[in-house]
Scaffold this motif. Structure first.
Motif, PDB file in Angstrom:
ATOM      1  N   ARG A   8       0.831  -1.216   0.000  1.00 61.74           N
ATOM      2  CA  ARG A   8       0.000   0.000   0.000  1.00 61.74           C
ATOM      3  C   ARG A   8       0.855   1.251   0.000  1.00 61.74           C
ATOM      4  NH1 ARG A   8      -1.105   4.269   2.533  1.00 61.74           N
ATOM      5  NH2 ARG A   8       0.512   3.702   4.027  1.00 61.74           N
ATOM      6  N   ARG A   9       0.535   2.163  -0.864  1.00 66.47           N
ATOM      7  CA  ARG A   9       1.241   3.437  -0.937  1.00 66.47           C
ATOM      8  C   ARG A   9       0.255   4.466  -1.423  1.00 66.47           C
ATOM      9  NH1 ARG A   9       5.053   2.317   1.543  1.00 66.47           N
ATOM     10  NH2 ARG A   9       3.897   3.710   2.878  1.00 66.47           N
ATOM     11  N   SER A  10       0.424   5.713  -1.026  1.00 63.46           N
ATOM     12  CA  SER A  10      -0.409   6.761  -1.602  1.00 63.46           C
ATOM     13  C   SER A  10       0.153   7.116  -2.967  1.00 63.46           C
ATOM     14  CB  SER A  10      -0.430   7.979  -0.680  1.00 63.46           C
ATOM     15  OG  SER A  10      -1.146   7.660   0.497  1.00 63.46           O
ATOM     16  N   LYS A  46       0.041   9.440  -6.281  1.00 68.45           N
ATOM     17  CA  LYS A  46      -0.407  10.817  -6.555  1.00 68.45           C
ATOM     18  C   LYS A  46      -0.580  11.122  -8.026  1.00 68.45           C
ATOM     19  CE  LYS A  46       1.033  12.501  -2.135  1.00 68.45           C
ATOM     20  NZ  LYS A  46       1.190  13.645  -1.278  1.00 68.45           N
ATOM     21  N   GLN A  78      -5.678  19.966  -5.640  1.00 65.00           N
ATOM     22  CA  GLN A  78      -5.229  18.575  -5.534  1.00 65.00           C
ATOM     23  C   GLN A  78      -4.989  18.015  -6.948  1.00 65.00           C
ATOM     24  OE1 GLN A  78      -4.396  17.017  -2.826  1.00 65.00           O
ATOM     25  NE2 GLN A  78      -5.344  18.265  -1.223  1.00 65.00           N
ATOM     26  N   LEU A  99      -5.256   7.619  -3.197  1.00 65.08           N
ATOM     27  CA  LEU A  99      -4.668   8.679  -2.357  1.00 65.08           C
ATOM     28  C   LEU A  99      -5.729   9.220  -1.398  1.00 65.08           C
ATOM     29  CD1 LEU A  99      -2.336  10.725  -1.752  1.00 65.08           C
ATOM     30  CD2 LEU A  99      -3.366  12.197  -3.481  1.00 65.08           C
ATOM     31  N   PRO A 100      -5.502   9.059  -0.092  1.00 67.06           N
ATOM     32  CA  PRO A 100      -6.447   9.678   0.850  1.00 67.06           C
ATOM     33  C   PRO A 100      -6.219  11.184   0.873  1.00 67.06           C
ATOM     34  CG  PRO A 100      -4.688   8.520   2.047  1.00 67.06           C
ATOM     35  CD  PRO A 100      -4.410   8.359   0.588  1.00 67.06           C
ATOM     36  N   ILE A 101      -7.307  11.939   0.827  1.00 63.74           N
ATOM     37  CA  ILE A 101      -7.171  13.401   0.792  1.00 63.74           C
ATOM     38  C   ILE A 101      -8.061  14.054   1.841  1.00 63.74           C
ATOM     39  CG2 ILE A 101      -7.743  15.446  -0.589  1.00 63.74           C
ATOM     40  CD1 ILE A 101      -6.510  14.186  -2.931  1.00 63.74           C
ATOM     41  N   GLY A 102      -7.395  14.876   2.678  1.00 58.54           N
ATOM     42  CA  GLY A 102      -8.132  15.680   3.656  1.00 58.54           C
ATOM     43  C   GLY A 102      -8.087  17.162   3.326  1.00 58.54           C
ATOM     44  N   GLY A 103      -7.256  17.536   2.364  1.00 61.64           N
ATOM     45  CA  GLY A 103      -7.069  18.948   2.037  1.00 61.64           C
ATOM     46  C   GLY A 103      -8.059  19.439   0.991  1.00 61.64           C
TER      47      GLY A 103
HETATM   48  C1  LIG Z   1      -6.044  12.114   6.899  1.00 61.93           C
HETATM   49  C2  LIG Z   1      -5.109  12.210   5.721  1.00 61.93           C
HETATM   50  C3  LIG Z   1      -5.185  13.322   4.894  1.00 61.93           C
HETATM   51  C4  LIG Z   1      -4.350  13.408   3.765  1.00 61.93           C
HETATM   52  N1  LIG Z   1      -4.498  14.490   2.944  1.00 61.93           N
HETATM   53  C5  LIG Z   1      -3.739  14.569   1.822  1.00 61.93           C
HETATM   54  C6  LIG Z   1      -3.931  15.657   0.927  1.00 61.93           C
HETATM   55  O1  LIG Z   1      -4.733  16.542   1.144  1.00 61.93           O
HETATM   56  N2  LIG Z   1      -3.166  15.668  -0.200  1.00 61.93           N
HETATM   57  C7  LIG Z   1      -2.244  14.682  -0.488  1.00 61.93           C
HETATM   58  O2  LIG Z   1      -1.598  14.739  -1.538  1.00 61.93           O
HETATM   59  N3  LIG Z   1      -2.058  13.622   0.356  1.00 61.93           N
HETATM   60  C8  LIG Z   1      -2.786  13.544   1.490  1.00 61.93           C
HETATM   61  N4  LIG Z   1      -2.623  12.479   2.337  1.00 61.93           N
HETATM   62  C9  LIG Z   1      -1.676  11.405   1.983  1.00 61.93           C
HETATM   63  C10 LIG Z   1      -0.348  11.517   2.728  1.00 61.93           C
HETATM   64  O3  LIG Z   1       0.444  12.513   2.109  1.00 61.93           O
HETATM   65  C11 LIG Z   1       0.375  10.153   2.697  1.00 61.93           C
HETATM   66  O4  LIG Z   1      -0.427   9.209   3.371  1.00 61.93           O
HETATM   67  C12 LIG Z   1       1.754  10.235   3.342  1.00 61.93           C
HETATM   68  O5  LIG Z   1       2.641  10.955   2.496  1.00 61.93           O
HETATM   69  C13 LIG Z   1       2.362   8.858   3.626  1.00 61.93           C
HETATM   70  O6  LIG Z   1       2.474   8.121   2.416  1.00 61.93           O
HETATM   71  P1  LIG Z   1       1.802   6.672   2.259  1.00 61.93           P
HETATM   72  O7  LIG Z   1       0.313   6.855   2.387  1.00 61.93           O
HETATM   73  O8  LIG Z   1       2.214   6.203   0.893  1.00 61.93           O
HETATM   74  O9  LIG Z   1       2.322   5.799   3.344  1.00 61.93           O
HETATM   75  C14 LIG Z   1      -3.411  12.380   3.472  1.00 61.93           C
HETATM   76  C15 LIG Z   1      -3.351  11.261   4.334  1.00 61.93           C
HETATM   77  C16 LIG Z   1      -4.196  11.171   5.426  1.00 61.93           C
HETATM   78  C17 LIG Z   1      -4.132   9.942   6.310  1.00 61.93           C
END
Ligand SMILES: Cc1cc2nc3c(=O)[nH]c(=O)nc-3n(C[C@H](O)[C@H](O)[C@H](O)COP(=O)(O)O)c2cc1C
Length: 229
Positions: A53-55, A57, A137, A191-195
């Motif tokens: 698992r990885r975010s 982008k 985003q 990609l989880p996004i909160g922004g």
């Molecule tokens: C609650 C939450 C909000 C996040 N919001 C954003 C965001 O707004 N934009 C973004 O590019 N990544 C966002 N992320 C992703 C993080 O940047 C990412 O999880 C972090 O860099 C670690 O990488 P990984 O998920 O690959 O382990 C968010 C992650 C979480 C858990």
């Protein structure tokens, strides 16, 4: 090079699992789309999905299949215990305050767990409208699918008082993790996004006024790195 290796891993995984089809062709979208039945014994182990698992982008310009969309929706909120209506993610008091909205090139859909189906929402240019209010985003500007998690806080507040808000966000975390792991198991990136601005997103997509947007999850095939040839 690391990007290339990761992209190859995702691509091989997707191909091994049947390979992408290149349109949203089946079934034809209408007011209601009954999703293909979910797979409950996939070929990727839970440990492999967690380890990989990885975010992600950046996404390729490749549509998802209804099978993929259905599998993702099921992992997030599908009914896994039909007798009691319990779902794939846990919920405080089994209240299930969360809803999934799916923004796709075909429009906006609401996931209905009972019947594992999507209801089309009557909103013209949903994808462009959604992208305009999430312009900060870049990943959303590319992804063929974004899952929007909303919450109806009212009944939760009535039952749990001041703890309701925390419970809702904890539950959204469970759903988000299920989505990320299922995406990974399908060879997709997420990609989880909160922004984002919850009120702006809700207004632009004409979401129910008693819902709050709590999380966004763009999902798609990872974009090949520039050195992939
Ligand atoms: C609650 C939450 C909000 C996040 N919001 C954003 C965001 O707004 N934009 C973004 O590019 N990544 C966002 N992320 C992703 C993080 O940047 C990412 O999880 C972090 O860099 C670690 O990488 P990984 O998920 O690959 O382990 C968010 C992650 C979480 C858990």
């Amino acid at each position: 090079m690391r990007g290339l290796t990761r992209w190859c891993a995702y691509t091989l995984l997707a191909l091994a699992l049947g390979g992408p089809t290149w349109t949203w062709a089946q079934p034809t979208p209408g007011d209601e789309v009954v999703l293909p039945a979910p797979v409950t014994d996939g070929r990727v182990s839970l440990e492999a999905a967690i380890a990989g698992r990885r975010s992600v982008k950046e996404f390729a310009d490749t549509a998802l299949t209804w099978e993929e969309v259905g599998q993702l929706a099921w992992a997030a909120q599908g009914i896994t215990e039909p007798e009691k209506g319990f779902r794939a993610a846990p919920s405080a008091g089994a209240m299930y305050p969360l809803h999934l909205y799916l923004v796709t090139p075909d429009g906006l859909y609401h996931y209905v767990p009972a019947g594992h189906k999507l209801e089309r929402r009557p909103l013209a240019d949903a994808l462009a409208t959604f992208r305009a209010v999430t312009a900060n985003q870049p990943s959303i500007q590319q992804a063929p699918l974004t899952v929007i998690i909303t919450a109806a806080f009212g009944p939760m507040r009535e039952r749990f008082g001041e703890r309701a808000e925390g419970f809702v966000y904890l539950e959204a975390g469970h759903v988000g993790q299920n989505l990320q792991l299922q995406a990974r198991a399908l060879g997709l990136g997420s990609l989880p996004i909160g922004g984002f601005d919850p009120a702006r997103v809700a207004e632009a997509l004409a979401l129910p006024t008693d819902h709050t947007v709590v999380y966004l999850m763009p999902i798609g095939h990872p974009k090949p790195p520039a050195d992939a040839g």
